[in-house]
Every structure is written in structure tokens, then in C-alpha cells.
Write a protein that holds these residues in place. Structure first.
Motif, PDB file in Angstrom:
ATOM      1  N   CYS A  36     -27.150  -1.120  36.609  1.00  0.00           N
ATOM      2  CA  CYS A  36     -25.870  -0.405  36.514  1.00  0.00           C
ATOM      3  C   CYS A  36     -24.812  -1.242  35.801  1.00  0.00           C
ATOM      4  N   THR A  37     -24.711  -2.522  36.167  1.00  0.00           N
ATOM      5  CA  THR A  37     -23.709  -3.369  35.533  1.00  0.00           C
ATOM      6  C   THR A  37     -24.064  -3.645  34.069  1.00  0.00           C
ATOM      7  N   ILE A  38     -25.351  -3.714  33.765  1.00  0.00           N
ATOM      8  CA  ILE A  38     -25.777  -3.873  32.375  1.00  0.00           C
ATOM      9  C   ILE A  38     -25.409  -2.628  31.573  1.00  0.00           C
ATOM     10  N   LEU A  39     -25.635  -1.458  32.169  1.00  0.00           N
ATOM     11  CA  LEU A  39     -25.273  -0.198  31.515  1.00  0.00           C
ATOM     12  C   LEU A  39     -23.771  -0.130  31.281  1.00  0.00           C
ATOM     13  N   LEU A  40     -22.996  -0.545  32.267  1.00  0.00           N
ATOM     14  CA  LEU A  40     -21.539  -0.540  32.132  1.00  0.00           C
ATOM     15  C   LEU A  40     -21.106  -1.467  30.988  1.00  0.00           C
ATOM     16  N   PHE A  41     -21.740  -2.623  30.898  1.00  0.00           N
ATOM     17  CA  PHE A  41     -21.443  -3.564  29.821  1.00  0.00           C
ATOM     18  C   PHE A  41     -21.746  -2.937  28.458  1.00  0.00           C
ATOM     19  N   LEU A  42     -22.898  -2.281  28.340  1.00  0.00           N
ATOM     20  CA  LEU A  42     -23.287  -1.657  27.075  1.00  0.00           C
ATOM     21  C   LEU A  42     -22.336  -0.524  26.693  1.00  0.00           C
ATOM     22  N   LEU A  43     -21.886   0.231  27.685  1.00  0.00           N
ATOM     23  CA  LEU A  43     -20.926   1.310  27.418  1.00  0.00           C
ATOM     24  C   LEU A  43     -19.623   0.765  26.846  1.00  0.00           C
ATOM     25  N   MET A  44     -19.219  -0.416  27.323  1.00  0.00           N
ATOM     26  CA  MET A  44     -17.985  -1.026  26.836  1.00  0.00           C
ATOM     27  C   MET A  44     -18.103  -1.473  25.375  1.00  0.00           C
ATOM     28  N   LEU A  45     -19.325  -1.561  24.865  1.00  0.00           N
ATOM     29  CA  LEU A  45     -19.548  -2.006  23.486  1.00  0.00           C
ATOM     30  C   LEU A  45     -19.638  -0.846  22.496  1.00  0.00           C
ATOM     31  N   LEU A  46     -19.659   0.380  23.006  1.00  0.00           N
ATOM     32  CA  LEU A  46     -19.785   1.530  22.120  1.00  0.00           C
ATOM     33  C   LEU A  46     -18.606   1.597  21.149  1.00  0.00           C
ATOM     34  N   ASN A  47     -18.860   2.076  19.955  1.00  0.00           N
ATOM     35  CA  ASN A  47     -17.856   2.107  18.895  1.00  0.00           C
ATOM     36  C   ASN A  47     -16.538   2.777  19.301  1.00  0.00           C
ATOM     37  N   LYS A 139      -1.380  -5.485  27.160  1.00  0.00           N
ATOM     38  CA  LYS A 139      -0.876  -5.202  28.503  1.00  0.00           C
ATOM     39  C   LYS A 139      -1.743  -4.160  29.216  1.00  0.00           C
ATOM     40  N   ILE A 140      -2.167  -3.152  28.464  1.00  0.00           N
ATOM     41  CA  ILE A 140      -3.027  -2.119  29.054  1.00  0.00           C
ATOM     42  C   ILE A 140      -4.359  -2.728  29.475  1.00  0.00           C
ATOM     43  N   MET A 141      -4.931  -3.571  28.609  1.00  0.00           N
ATOM     44  CA  MET A 141      -6.212  -4.191  28.927  1.00  0.00           C
ATOM     45  C   MET A 141      -6.085  -5.137  30.118  1.00  0.00           C
ATOM     46  N   LEU A 142      -4.971  -5.863  30.200  1.00  0.00           N
ATOM     47  CA  LEU A 142      -4.742  -6.741  31.351  1.00  0.00           C
ATOM     48  C   LEU A 142      -4.589  -5.929  32.633  1.00  0.00           C
ATOM     49  N   LEU A 143      -3.952  -4.776  32.531  1.00  0.00           N
ATOM     50  CA  LEU A 143      -3.788  -3.901  33.702  1.00  0.00           C
ATOM     51  C   LEU A 143      -5.136  -3.392  34.182  1.00  0.00           C
ATOM     52  N   ILE A 144      -6.018  -3.030  33.243  1.00  0.00           N
ATOM     53  CA  ILE A 144      -7.362  -2.561  33.599  1.00  0.00           C
ATOM     54  C   ILE A 144      -8.146  -3.695  34.258  1.00  0.00           C
ATOM     55  N   ILE A 145      -8.027  -4.904  33.714  1.00  0.00           N
ATOM     56  CA  ILE A 145      -8.687  -6.072  34.311  1.00  0.00           C
ATOM     57  C   ILE A 145      -8.184  -6.286  35.731  1.00  0.00           C
ATOM     58  N   LEU A 146      -6.887  -6.156  35.914  1.00  0.00           N
ATOM     59  CA  LEU A 146      -6.280  -6.316  37.241  1.00  0.00           C
ATOM     60  C   LEU A 146      -6.845  -5.300  38.232  1.00  0.00           C
ATOM     61  N   SER A 206     -17.777 -13.348  38.189  1.00  0.00           N
ATOM     62  CA  SER A 206     -17.548 -12.334  39.236  1.00  0.00           C
ATOM     63  C   SER A 206     -18.297 -11.037  38.946  1.00  0.00           C
ATOM     64  N   ILE A 207     -19.043 -11.003  37.848  1.00  0.00           N
ATOM     65  CA  ILE A 207     -19.867  -9.846  37.456  1.00  0.00           C
ATOM     66  C   ILE A 207     -18.997  -8.597  37.297  1.00  0.00           C
ATOM     67  N   ASN A 208     -18.032  -8.703  36.379  1.00  0.00           N
ATOM     68  CA  ASN A 208     -17.130  -7.594  36.076  1.00  0.00           C
ATOM     69  C   ASN A 208     -17.247  -7.292  34.581  1.00  0.00           C
ATOM     70  N   PRO A 209     -18.173  -6.404  34.195  1.00  0.00           N
ATOM     71  CA  PRO A 209     -18.415  -6.125  32.773  1.00  0.00           C
ATOM     72  C   PRO A 209     -17.184  -5.618  32.027  1.00  0.00           C
ATOM     73  N   ILE A 210     -16.391  -4.778  32.689  1.00  0.00           N
ATOM     74  CA  ILE A 210     -15.204  -4.227  32.030  1.00  0.00           C
ATOM     75  C   ILE A 210     -14.217  -5.331  31.702  1.00  0.00           C
ATOM     76  N   ALA A 211     -13.903  -6.171  32.692  1.00  0.00           N
ATOM     77  CA  ALA A 211     -12.967  -7.271  32.481  1.00  0.00           C
ATOM     78  C   ALA A 211     -13.507  -8.271  31.476  1.00  0.00           C
ATOM     79  N   PHE A 212     -14.813  -8.505  31.515  1.00  0.00           N
ATOM     80  CA  PHE A 212     -15.448  -9.472  30.613  1.00  0.00           C
ATOM     81  C   PHE A 212     -15.272  -9.047  29.158  1.00  0.00           C
ATOM     82  N   VAL A 213     -15.587  -7.804  28.859  1.00  0.00           N
ATOM     83  CA  VAL A 213     -15.499  -7.317  27.477  1.00  0.00           C
ATOM     84  C   VAL A 213     -14.039  -7.268  27.010  1.00  0.00           C
ATOM     85  N   LEU A 214     -13.147  -6.786  27.858  1.00  0.00           N
ATOM     86  CA  LEU A 214     -11.727  -6.699  27.485  1.00  0.00           C
ATOM     87  C   LEU A 214     -11.136  -8.083  27.248  1.00  0.00           C
TER      88      LEU A 214
END
Length: 229
Positions: A36-47, A139-146, A206-214
Motif C-alpha cells: 500500500c505504501t509503495i503504491l502511494l509512493f508511485l501515485l505521487m510520481l504520476l505526471n 506552503k501548501i506542500m508543507l501543510l500537507i506534510i504537516l 517514518s514511512i510517509n510516502p506523501i511527505a517524502f515525495v513533497l
């Protein structure tokens, strides 16, 4: 239909898929390195998602790419919704609420992962239009990470990962607040780059794909974004 419309629809479809998958990860206690976390990471890479984070956007003009992206991400959303529904329907039975929903999702995960990887690979085959934006989304990306760092703490799922990962999740939460507050006060690119680097490390452990990519997007584009934009 205009390719811009297809691009818009595929972007919305990707966002919905990411949100629903993240909700499923929350309820299934899946804040670990798994499919699931791998899938989430891959989704964050989509164009379409990458273009939301980039100043130098690379828009794919071929409608076929966006149609395929819409179909696959819509299926991910559908699978996530059904899995979440199965979890809710079995809330009264603690032995079933996780297993039934997880089994349903994981039975389809391999096909979904293969489909996403194919989409990522064929991205390089399509012609792209380069568009430069002056809008800084830091700022938006930092808010999402938060938010994504706060969710495991609120839900108590932070206990499902290792003690080290849990500690870095708390550190990610704290440091994302500090970075957000100090964003306009930092005077040098090197200082801000060090803040982003800390976010990258914390989100990875911390295994947070969204925060990692952002975090990587912000770190890599700092020279483009500049300071005090």
C-alpha cells in the motif's frame, strides 16, 4: 475533447485516488513498508501530481495517456472505497474489520501496482508541453506534510510502526511546523535546503510516502522557487 480537459480530469482522479488510498492505509494500520505504501509512493510520481508540485510543468498533451491514468486511478479509488466500506461494515467484529478489507484490497494490489508502473514508464513516450508557473506551492506542500505526519499520531497508528519510525514521525510533525513558520524568515538557500533535507530524512524513516515525495520536490526546486516568494 481538449487535452487540457483530460489533463484536468486525470489530475482530479489522481488526487482522489491518493486521498482514498491514504484513508484505507489509516484504517488498516498500514503505516509500514508494504504494498500500500509503495503504491502511494508511485501515485505521487504520476505526471499530473508532479505538475501540481513543479514550477516547470511538463504537461502531456496526448489524451490516451490521461484516459489510461483516469481508468487506473479510478479503479484504485473504487478498490479503496470497497475496502473502506468492508471495514466499516465489520466494525462490530474486531477480528474481521481489518482482515476482510485488507484481503479485498491486497487480492487486487499486484495488478494495480503493475498498471501504475506501466503508466509511469509510458510517461516518457509521450510529447510534453513545458509551462512555467510563478506560483510557489511550498506552503501548501508543507501543510500537507504537516497533516500526513499528524494523522498517525491522532489515530494511534503510530504504534504500528517501529519505535524509531514513530520517533521520526513526531520529529516530522514538529519540524514541518517549524519550517512552515520560518519559511519567510530564512535568509539563505542553504539554510532552507537543510530544513528540507531534514524533512526528507524524517519522512523516509517514518514511512510517509506523501511527505517524502513533497519534501524532495521542495528540496530539488529550491533554486527555482527561491526565497521569500
Amino acid at each position: 475533447m481538449n487535452s487540457k480537459i483530460f489533463n484536468y480530469i486525470s489530475t482530479i482522479s489522481c488526487i482522489i485516488a491518493i486521498i482514498l488510498l491514504y484513508i484505507f492505509i489509516i484504517i488498516s494500520d498500514s503505516f509500514n513498508i508494504n504494498g500500500c505504501t509503495i503504491l502511494l509512493f508511485l501515485l505521487m510520481l504520476l505526471n499530473p501530481i508532479a505538475n501540481l508540485c513543479r514550477l516547470n510543468k511538463k504537461i502531456i498533451t496526448n489524451c490516451l495517456f490521461h484516459i489510461l491514468t483516469i481508468i487506473i486511478t479510478s479503479y484504485i479509488s473504487y478498490t479503496s472505497i470497497i475496502s473502506i466500506t468492508k471495514y466499516i461494515n465489520n466494525l462490530n467484529d474486531k477480528s474481521l474489520e481489518h482482515s476482510i478489507s485488507s484481503l479485498y484490497f491486497y487480492d487486487r494490489l499486484l495488478y494495480i501496482l503493475i498498471s501504475i508502473i506501466i503508466i509511469l514508464l509510458i510517461t516518457f513516450l509521450f510529447k510534453k508541453t513545458n509551462i512555467k508557473s510563478n506560483k510557489d506551492n511550498s506552503k501548501i506542500m508543507l501543510l500537507i506534510i504537516l497533516i500526513t505526519s499528524l494523522v498517525p499520531i491522532i489515530t494511534g497508528n503510530i504504534g504500528s510502526i517501529s519505535i524509531i519510525s514513530a520517533g521520526f514521525n513526531i520529529a516530522l510533525f514538529i519540524f514541518s511546523i517549524i519550517t512552515f513558520i520560518k519559511l519567510k524568515l530564512i535568509n539563505t538557500a542553504d539554510e532552507l535546503r537543510s530544513y528540507y533535507l531534514i524533512l526528507i530524512v524524517c519522512s523516509l524513516i517514518s514511512i510517509n510516502p506523501i511527505a517524502f515525495v513533497l519534501s524532495i520536490y521542495m528540496f530539488s526546486q529550491l533554486d527555482v522557487f527561491g526565497l521569500h516568494i
